[in-house]
Motif scaffolding. Structure first.
Motif, PDB file in Angstrom:
ATOM      1  N   ARG A 175       0.841  -1.219   0.000  1.00 47.87           N
ATOM      2  CA  ARG A 175       0.000   0.000   0.000  1.00 47.87           C
ATOM      3  C   ARG A 175       0.866   1.255   0.000  1.00 47.87           C
ATOM      4  NH1 ARG A 175      -3.258  -2.815   3.601  1.00 47.87           N
ATOM      5  NH2 ARG A 175      -2.286  -1.781   5.369  1.00 47.87           N
ATOM      6  N   MET A 176       1.919   1.218   0.821  1.00 50.92           N
ATOM      7  CA  MET A 176       2.818   2.377   0.926  1.00 50.92           C
ATOM      8  C   MET A 176       3.434   2.707  -0.436  1.00 50.92           C
ATOM      9  SD  MET A 176       5.327   2.186   4.198  1.00 50.92           S
ATOM     10  CE  MET A 176       6.882   2.066   3.325  1.00 50.92           C
ATOM     11  N   ARG A 177       3.872   1.671  -1.123  1.00 56.28           N
ATOM     12  CA  ARG A 177       4.510   1.866  -2.424  1.00 56.28           C
ATOM     13  C   ARG A 177       3.512   2.367  -3.458  1.00 56.28           C
ATOM     14  NH1 ARG A 177       9.045   0.035  -4.931  1.00 56.28           N
ATOM     15  NH2 ARG A 177       9.937   0.514  -2.895  1.00 56.28           N
ATOM     16  N   GLU A 178       2.292   1.836  -3.368  1.00 57.98           N
ATOM     17  CA  GLU A 178       1.270   2.244  -4.329  1.00 57.98           C
ATOM     18  C   GLU A 178       1.006   3.749  -4.190  1.00 57.98           C
ATOM     19  OE1 GLU A 178      -2.833   0.184  -5.729  1.00 57.98           O
ATOM     20  OE2 GLU A 178      -2.571   0.626  -3.609  1.00 57.98           O
ATOM     21  N   GLU A 179       0.934   4.205  -2.935  1.00 61.92           N
ATOM     22  CA  GLU A 179       0.697   5.641  -2.722  1.00 61.92           C
ATOM     23  C   GLU A 179       1.855   6.456  -3.286  1.00 61.92           C
ATOM     24  OE1 GLU A 179      -0.067   5.878   1.482  1.00 61.92           O
ATOM     25  OE2 GLU A 179      -1.851   4.623   1.175  1.00 61.92           O
ATOM     26  N   ARG A 180       3.075   5.938  -3.064  1.00 63.91           N
ATOM     27  CA  ARG A 180       4.247   6.668  -3.569  1.00 63.91           C
ATOM     28  C   ARG A 180       4.246   6.720  -5.104  1.00 63.91           C
ATOM     29  NH1 ARG A 180      10.658   5.840  -2.344  1.00 63.91           N
ATOM     30  NH2 ARG A 180      11.257   7.402  -3.877  1.00 63.91           N
TER      31      ARG A 180
ATOM     32  N   ARG B  42      -3.982  -8.207  -6.760  1.00 67.49           N
ATOM     33  CA  ARG B  42      -3.260  -7.642  -5.619  1.00 67.49           C
ATOM     34  C   ARG B  42      -2.774  -8.747  -4.668  1.00 67.49           C
ATOM     35  NH1 ARG B  42      -2.644  -2.808  -3.188  1.00 67.49           N
ATOM     36  NH2 ARG B  42      -2.292  -2.350  -5.373  1.00 67.49           N
TER      37      ARG B  42
ATOM     38  N   THR C 297       7.958  -2.479  -7.316  1.00 66.51           N
ATOM     39  CA  THR C 297       7.404  -1.618  -8.377  1.00 66.51           C
ATOM     40  C   THR C 297       7.086  -2.462  -9.612  1.00 66.51           C
ATOM     41  OG1 THR C 297       8.636   0.287  -7.583  1.00 66.51           O
ATOM     42  CG2 THR C 297       7.922   0.357  -9.877  1.00 66.51           C
TER      43      THR C 297
ATOM     44  N   LYS D 111       1.705   6.848  -6.959  1.00 62.88           N
ATOM     45  CA  LYS D 111       0.714   7.851  -7.397  1.00 62.88           C
ATOM     46  C   LYS D 111       1.267   9.261  -7.180  1.00 62.88           C
ATOM     47  CE  LYS D 111      -3.479   5.233  -6.534  1.00 62.88           C
ATOM     48  NZ  LYS D 111      -4.093   4.778  -5.298  1.00 62.88           N
ATOM     49  N   ARG D 112       1.903   9.447  -6.026  1.00 65.69           N
ATOM     50  CA  ARG D 112       2.412  10.765  -5.635  1.00 65.69           C
ATOM     51  C   ARG D 112       3.572  11.211  -6.492  1.00 65.69           C
ATOM     52  NH1 ARG D 112       3.194   9.230  -0.445  1.00 65.69           N
ATOM     53  NH2 ARG D 112       5.439   9.286  -0.759  1.00 65.69           N
ATOM     54  N   ASP D 113       4.474  10.255  -6.766  1.00 71.04           N
ATOM     55  CA  ASP D 113       5.754  10.620  -7.385  1.00 71.04           C
ATOM     56  C   ASP D 113       6.154   9.562  -8.416  1.00 71.04           C
ATOM     57  OD1 ASP D 113       8.314  11.524  -7.857  1.00 71.04           O
ATOM     58  OD2 ASP D 113       9.164  10.642  -6.028  1.00 71.04           O
TER      59      ASP D 113
END
Ligand code: HEM
Length: 443
Positions: A209-214, A241, A228, A216-218
């Motif tokens: 989840r943390m990586r997915e947010e990252r 998933r 990734t 999207k963000r960057d």
């Protein structure tokens, strides 16, 4: 004619208790196959390269993963590639092929080198170290870097400890598994591992989840690591998933202990054959002096590679590749009944008297470029063969050469005692009592 007379059941149980590898010892090394009815049902050990090819490739469609192996591994790895079957496996293997292209493997060379350089500082003071244990730490460090670039949803140290605990408890062979008892019968190993498993799954889900947010963000700044790449393989025709999570755990399960065992055994074999170690050291010193790009080392170091491949022959980390026929069949007069466990045992095939000259000897020259063409594809199987061949083989080869280059260019390892392989209750070929070695700085 193959010798099919098995040891008596009592004798078999005694040997299995002592060390299961002995069951497939001297009396199996001359036979094209062994066919017996063992404790858990019919058992075929396939040694003949033609039979191996038949099981792993030509008639692979008629074979599924052996029940015992699935009973042990599926509760941990679920639908990860190693334990997936049928359509799920087919779709996952296709979706994951781009993850293991040479471009990505080369991209992992720098992180592998970085983690190895950090790791070896522990040897500066010299002394005796258990190399088997240390290589497990090193390959974990490399995986943590290449899998999720050290970014996990939890504390690093406790994650590493929990992984050990998970495979220590759940990765054990339960007697009920050997008897192929139904899945619903509770196994002590599973009950013991339940809490660790929940903790572990939780961290992996949080990390994804943390990586997915990252992402999207960057999107431009995310590390190009396995996590990734697996998330990019997600989609209607790709991974779900849950499968992304299962495969992270699978990469740790399939790519951590295996490479660690291979590295430990290579260092041990070289210490026992100092004339071979001299050759390897000279080669490494010469290459490191002229080539700083670690992606070039594998091709530039044929002696080092040969020593590693020869150690994989003598001590294949995966000692047995296990299958089960879907329909009974006959191959050249050999009956393979339904429910038979069909074992292609690299451990046995690599020691077969009719396939290898002086099979017990550590002779890296077998794998020197001028000799390697003489080795049949189906007599050397450290990574398996056919559609389910190890997907991580080129990752492991690159990792091993980088680790050996750094370790052996700086330090010398000498065995302080003899050891013997001991896979009891573990899935990989373990050295009994570890590999205690004297480490000294090279002049
Ligand atoms: C499959 C050995 C490193 C991931 C296999 C198989 C063997 C093997 C023998 C075939 C199993 C079978 O057919 O039942 C090894 C050895 C390694 C190593 C000796 C190191 C020296 C790795 C690494 C990774 C990995 C580094 C991942 C990063 C896998 C996966 C499979 C597999 C996912 C399942 C492939 C499939 O069923 O499609 N490995 N492996 N392995 N290995 Fe490796």
């Amino acid at each position: 004619t193959p010798r099919t007379k098995p040891p008596s059941t009592l004798e078999m149980m005694r040997i299995v208790y002592r060390n299961p590898l002995e069951l497939w010892g001297e009396h199996t090394y001359n036979e094209p196959w062994i066919s017996v009815t063992g404790i858990g049902g019919p058992l075929v050990i396939a040694n003949d390269p033609g039979l191996i090819r038949h099981v792993l490739i030509d008639n692979a469609k008629n074979y599924k993963m052996a029940t015992v192996r699935q009973l042990i591994l599926r509760p941990i790895l679920r639908d990860g590639l190693l334990t997936a079957e049928g359509e799920v496996w087919k779709r996952s293997r296709k979706a994951m092929a781009p993850v293991f292209t040479p471009r990505h493997i080369f991209g992992f060379a720098e992180p592998m080198l970085k983690r190895t350089l950090e790791f070896v500082t522990r040897y500066e003071a010299g002394g005796v170290a258990d190399i088997a244990h240390d290589m497990t730490l090193l390959t974990y460090d490399i995986l943590a870097e290449t899998l999720f670039s050290g970014e996990i949803a939890g504390e690093q140290g406790s994650f590493a400890r929990e992984i050990d605990r998970l495979f220590e408890t759940m990765g054990r062979v339960d007697p009920l598994d050997l008897l192929r008892a139904p899945e619903w019968l509770p196994r002590l190993t599973r009950i013991r591992g339940r809490k660790t498993m929940a903790y572990f799954r939780n961290i992996v889900a949080g990390t994804v989840r943390m990586r997915e947010e990252r992402m999207k963000r960057d999107p431009g700044g995310v590390p190009q690591d396995f996590l990734t790449l697996l998330l990019r393989a997600e989609g209607p025709d790709g991974l779900t998933r849950a499968e992304v999570e299962d495969n992270i755990i699978t990469f740790i399960g399939a790519g951590h202990e295996t490479t660690a065992r291979a590295l430990g055994w290579t260092i041990y074999c070289l210490a026992e054959a100092p004339w071979e170690r001299d050759k390897v050291e000279q080669e490494i010193d010469a290459v490191l002096a002229r080539e700083s790009d670690p992606t070039k080392w594998l091709d530039a170091m044929p002696f080092t590679r040969a020593a590693f491949e020869e150690a994989l022959r003598l001590y294949p980390p995966a000692p047995s590749i296990n299958r089960e026929p879907i329909e009974p069949e006959t191959w050249n007069g050999l009956d393979i009944p339904k429910y038979a466990a069909v074992l292609v045992m690299p451990w046995v095939v690599h020691r077969h008297r009719k396939l290898w000259d002086r099979p017990e000897a550590f002779m890296p020259e077998r794998f020197h470029p001028e000799n390697r063409d003489r080795i049949d594809r189906f007599q050397y199987l450290p990574f398996g063969a056919g559609p389910r061949v190890c997907i991580g083989a080129s990752f492991a080869m690159q990792e091993a050469i980088i680790a050996l280059a750094i370790l052996l260019s700086r330090f010398r390892f000498d065995a302080t005692s003899e050891t013997r392989p001991w896979p009891v209750q573990k899935l990989t070929t373990q050295p009994q009592g570890g590999l205690p070695m004297q480490v000294s700085r090279r002049a």
